[in-house]
Scaffold this active site. Structure first.
Site, PDB file in Angstrom:
ATOM      1  N   ASP A   1      -4.513  -8.327  -4.383  1.00 46.62           N
ATOM      2  CA  ASP A   1      -4.464  -9.735  -3.252  1.00 46.62           C
ATOM      3  C   ASP A   1      -4.355 -10.758  -4.025  1.00 46.62           C
ATOM      4  O   ASP A   1      -3.964 -12.483  -3.466  1.00 46.62           O
ATOM      5  CB  ASP A   1      -5.372  -9.964  -2.313  1.00 46.62           C
ATOM      6  CG  ASP A   1      -5.560  -8.248  -1.204  1.00 46.62           C
ATOM      7  OD1 ASP A   1      -4.232  -8.948  -0.356  1.00 46.62           O
ATOM      8  OD2 ASP A   1      -5.533  -7.732  -0.895  1.00 46.62           O
TER       9      ASP A   1
ATOM     10  N   CYS B   1     -10.079  -3.584  -9.715  1.00 49.68           N
ATOM     11  CA  CYS B   1      -9.221  -2.143  -8.748  1.00 49.68           C
ATOM     12  C   CYS B   1      -8.058  -2.804  -9.158  1.00 49.68           C
ATOM     13  O   CYS B   1      -7.660  -1.694  -8.225  1.00 49.68           O
ATOM     14  CB  CYS B   1     -10.531  -1.685  -8.210  1.00 49.68           C
ATOM     15  SG  CYS B   1     -10.655  -2.575  -7.089  1.00 49.68           S
TER      16      CYS B   1
ATOM     17  N   HIS C   1       0.574  -0.977  -0.410  1.00 50.33           N
ATOM     18  CA  HIS C   1       0.216   0.170   0.034  1.00 50.33           C
ATOM     19  C   HIS C   1       1.292   1.325   0.414  1.00 50.33           C
ATOM     20  O   HIS C   1       0.598   2.285  -0.792  1.00 50.33           O
ATOM     21  CB  HIS C   1      -1.014   0.023   0.814  1.00 50.33           C
ATOM     22  CG  HIS C   1      -2.167  -0.956   1.086  1.00 50.33           C
ATOM     23  ND1 HIS C   1      -2.321  -2.552   0.890  1.00 50.33           N
ATOM     24  CD2 HIS C   1      -3.184  -0.708  -0.185  1.00 50.33           C
ATOM     25  CE1 HIS C   1      -3.422  -2.708   0.666  1.00 50.33           C
ATOM     26  NE2 HIS C   1      -3.428  -2.257   0.368  1.00 50.33           N
TER      27      HIS C   1
ATOM     28  N   ARG D   1     -10.713   3.989  -1.219  1.00 51.48           N
ATOM     29  CA  ARG D   1     -10.094   3.338   0.229  1.00 51.48           C
ATOM     30  C   ARG D   1     -10.642   3.355   1.749  1.00 51.48           C
ATOM     31  O   ARG D   1      -9.274   4.719   1.458  1.00 51.48           O
ATOM     32  CB  ARG D   1      -8.850   2.610  -0.706  1.00 51.48           C
ATOM     33  CG  ARG D   1      -8.318   1.352  -0.780  1.00 51.48           C
ATOM     34  CD  ARG D   1      -7.106   1.667  -1.113  1.00 51.48           C
ATOM     35  NE  ARG D   1      -6.286   0.140  -2.208  1.00 51.48           N
ATOM     36  CZ  ARG D   1      -6.088   0.371  -3.282  1.00 51.48           C
ATOM     37  NH1 ARG D   1      -6.017   2.185  -3.759  1.00 51.48           N
ATOM     38  NH2 ARG D   1      -5.311  -0.663  -3.700  1.00 51.48           N
TER      39      ARG D   1
ATOM     40  N   GLU E   1     -10.803 -11.095  -4.670  1.00 51.42           N
ATOM     41  CA  GLU E   1      -9.851 -11.602  -4.815  1.00 51.42           C
ATOM     42  C   GLU E   1      -9.039 -12.248  -3.864  1.00 51.42           C
ATOM     43  O   GLU E   1      -7.431 -12.471  -3.096  1.00 51.42           O
ATOM     44  CB  GLU E   1      -8.920  -9.695  -3.547  1.00 51.42           C
ATOM     45  CG  GLU E   1     -10.238  -9.355  -2.530  1.00 51.42           C
ATOM     46  CD  GLU E   1      -9.705  -7.793  -1.909  1.00 51.42           C
ATOM     47  OE1 GLU E   1      -8.265  -7.134  -2.582  1.00 51.42           O
ATOM     48  OE2 GLU E   1     -10.450  -7.001  -1.043  1.00 51.42           O
TER      49      GLU E   1
HETATM   50  C1  PEP Z   1      -6.783  -5.390  -4.138  1.00 51.88           C
HETATM   51  O1  PEP Z   1      -6.251  -6.318  -4.322  1.00 51.88           O
HETATM   52  O2  PEP Z   1      -6.282  -5.708  -5.371  1.00 51.88           O
HETATM   53  C2  PEP Z   1      -7.284  -4.211  -4.400  1.00 51.88           C
HETATM   54  C3  PEP Z   1      -7.321  -3.556  -5.117  1.00 51.88           C
HETATM   55  O3  PEP Z   1      -6.875  -3.382  -3.113  1.00 51.88           O
HETATM   56  P1  PEP Z   1      -5.831  -3.267  -1.687  1.00 51.88           P
HETATM   57  O4  PEP Z   1      -5.216  -2.796  -2.584  1.00 51.88           O
HETATM   58  O5  PEP Z   1      -6.650  -2.507  -1.098  1.00 51.88           O
HETATM   59  O6  PEP Z   1      -5.800  -4.775  -0.775  1.00 51.88           O
HETATM   60 MG    MG Z   2      -6.509  -6.312  -1.366  1.00 50.40          MG
END
Ligand code: PEP
Ligand code: MG
Length: 576
Positions: free
Chosen positions: A457, A504, A191, A298, A433
């Site tokens: 994920d 996403c 992140h 998010r 995911e």
């Molecule tokens: C993902 O896991 O692809 C996602 C968009 O969520 P995050 O990156 O916030 O875990």
């Molecule tokens: Mg995710």
């Protein structure tokens, strides 16, 4: 001049002086606590001691392997401080008596100890003051949820160099004079890296020895596209990179020509290009880069860098603002996705062995319906102000989706009783995911109006590769045949049930994979706003038929390398 290699986390080039963080001054608030908070504060203190212990032992192991056992033993003294019963008991008894936050009490006790030791004549005992100071800071950082300060008072533009930056550290860089950052550890879809892209800050992570090789004020070139950091460059290198910087600007200008045009293929297939955001403040950038709507908001960043929980009103105003700003275009709000690499100090969740597999996201929300429902009510209330949709993170099977929808129904019921308006036809999405969700996508269509594939994920769980660990980053492969098959299964299952399927995860904004994803039938792509013009440009340069052929061929390949090379070749052909 030295050249360091790391992982390209956020593209772009930046040239500037190094600003090293890590020896930060921690700001300790003097906070009064309630009687009922005492056990929580004691628990926080004890957990911080455990975390610090683990941190030091890891450090010792590393030093012992890389430098030597003798050097590693230096940290034995630190471990002793952690076991000092007198110190621990003093903190706990003062906490009970004075009813002030543990951070404050601990820092006071720490100060006293340091003072006593530094006044002693004996050289050995004097040294102990430094140990106590060092380990004390580590403990305090854990108590305070590891928020680093110091980035806020920068006077000039700098490149931040740190061992690691938590997503909340990166979030704190917002609006600061940080032009790029470099870290020792971390992966491409951590992140921290995602935040860097959002903030349009070039970043290179996983540069193993960045903090040892870079000195404060060293001039650095950070090439976030290639994952390279050049320390103390010579004149010629500087000239080359300045030229490269200009080139990037001019290519970007070319892509910008497509930014306000629809994402339609040469033969008329229209897809939706949306943006991922972490803060409402990003809405102007979303519009500027030509996004249709917001495909992922998010919301967990709302809970970060603060001591309390956001109230329903705060949630509501943030969502209302985003909904109104984007109206009539869609905004997909993702409910709280805490855990993994996003820790929120307010919840005081005990450290887990495998946080990405632990008590996170929807699992946490279903176990804490009070926190979950408050957010759902706020989203529902805001839904009358625009085109809001909501989606749940980390769904692993139909039961979880049913339970989440049940809590949503309760939230609707509560609003109905209070006569508060909301859109009772709000569209509900499931993030796909987790591999079990990807495999059972056909079943999940029963409880969802749309899917959004979270490849960040999905890749880590399917390939068993920690998304934030630089040591295994080479295995983190979106182009793995297993991932392509899972994506195909999700899209086909969604379409069979006549529901739209979006993506996403970062993969949807990678130019290399766009043609394939388009050909697989993805309806919606959601990505950091900055990459939208380029992705639109690509989509507008190909026919859907050709993209379908590319996807079909890619699915027949057996290695990541083949898929990568094939998609790169096709992209080059199409963009000529
Ligand atoms: C993902 O896991 O692809 C996602 C968009 O969520 P995050 O990156 O916030 O875990
Ligand atoms: Mg995710």
């Amino acid at each position: 001049m030295i050249k360091l290699k790391g992982i390209a986390a956020a593209s772009g080039i930046s040239i500037g002086p190094a600003y090293k963080i890590g020896r930060e001054e921690l700001v300790i608030p003097k906070e009064i606590i309630r009687d009922e908070d005492i056990p929580i504060q004691i628990q926080l203190f004890e957990e911080s001691l455990i975390k610090t212990r683990r941190e030091i032992i890891d450090l010792q192991k590393k030093i012992s392997a890389e430098i030597g056992q003798e050097e590693a033993q230096i940290f034995d003294a630190h471990l002793l401080v952690l076991e000092d019963r007198m110190l621990i008991e003093e903190v706990i008894s003062r906490l009970k008596k004075e009813k002030l936050s543990v951070a404050y009490i601990f820092s006071e006790v720490l100060k006293k100890y340091i003072e006593v030791f530094s006044r002693i004549e004996d050289e050995y005992l004097k040294e102990r003051a430094a140990d106590i100071n060092d380990v004390g800071k580590r403990i305090l950082r854990h108590i305070l949820g590891k928020v680093r300060v110091g980035l806020s008072d920068l006077k000039e533009k700098v490149v931040v160099v740190a061992h690691d930056l938590s997503p909340s550290d990166t979030a704190a860089m917002h609006k600061q004079k940080v032009t790029a950052f470099v870290t020792d550890i971390g992966g491409k879809t951590s992140h921290t890296a995602i935040m860097a892209k959002s903030l349009e800050i070039p970043a290179v992570v996983g540069v193993e020895e960045a903090t040892t090789k870079i000195k404060p004020q060293d001039l650095l070139i950070v090439d976030g596209s290639m994952g390279i950091v050049i320390v103390d460059p010579d004149e010629e290198t500087l000239r080359e990179y300045r030229k490269e910087e200009e080139k990037i600007i001019s290519v970007t200008q070319g892509f910008l020509s497509a930014k306000d045009l629809p994402a339609v293929t040469l033969d008329g297939k229209l897809v939706e290009i949306n943006a991922n955001i972490e803060f409402p403040e990003e809405v102007p950038s979303v519009k500027q880069h030509g996004a249709h709507g917001i495909g992922l908001y998010r919301t967990e960043f709302f809970y970060m860098n603060r001591k309390d929980l956001p109230t329903e009103e705060e949630h509501y105003h943030a969502y209302k603002y985003v909904a109104e700003q984007m109206k009539p275009h869609p905004v997909i709000i993702r409910t709280l996705d805490l855990g993994g690499d996003k820790f929120l100090s307010q919840f005081q969740i005990p450290a887990e062995m495998h946080p990405f597999l632990g008590w996170r996201a929807i699992r946490f929300c279903l176990a804490r319906p009070d926190i979950f429902k408050l957010q759902l009510r706020a989203i529902l209330r805001a839904s009358v102000h625009g085109n809001l949709k909501l989606m749940y993170p980390m769904i692993s099977g139909i039961e979880e989706l049913e339970q989440a929808n049940k809590i949503l129904k309760e939230a609707m019921q509560e609003l109905k009783l209070r006569k508060v308006p909301y859109n009772d036809d709000i569209k509900i999405g499931a993030m796909i995911e987790v591999p079990s969700a990807a495999m059972t996508a056909d079943i999940l269509t029963r409880e969802a109006d749309f899917f959004s594939i979270g490849t960040n994920d999905l890749i880590q769980y399917s390939l068993a590769v920690d998304r934030v660990n630089e040591k295994v980053a080479y295995l983190y492969e979106p182009a793995h045949p297993a991932i392509l098959r899972l994506i195909k299964n999700i899209i086909d299952s969604g379409h069979k049930a006549k529901i739209r399927v979006g993506m996403c995860g970062e993969m949807s904004g990678e130019p290399n994979f766009v043609l394939m994803l388009l050909g697989l039938g993805l309806d919606e792509f959601s990505m950091p706003p900055q990459v939208i013009p380029e992705i639109k440009y690509i989509i507008r340069s190909v026919s859907f038929k050709e993209a379908q052929d590319i996807a079909a061929k890619a699915l027949r390949l057996s290695t990541c390398r083949e898929v990568e090379e094939f998609s790169q070749k096709k992209l080059r052909e199409i963009l000529k």
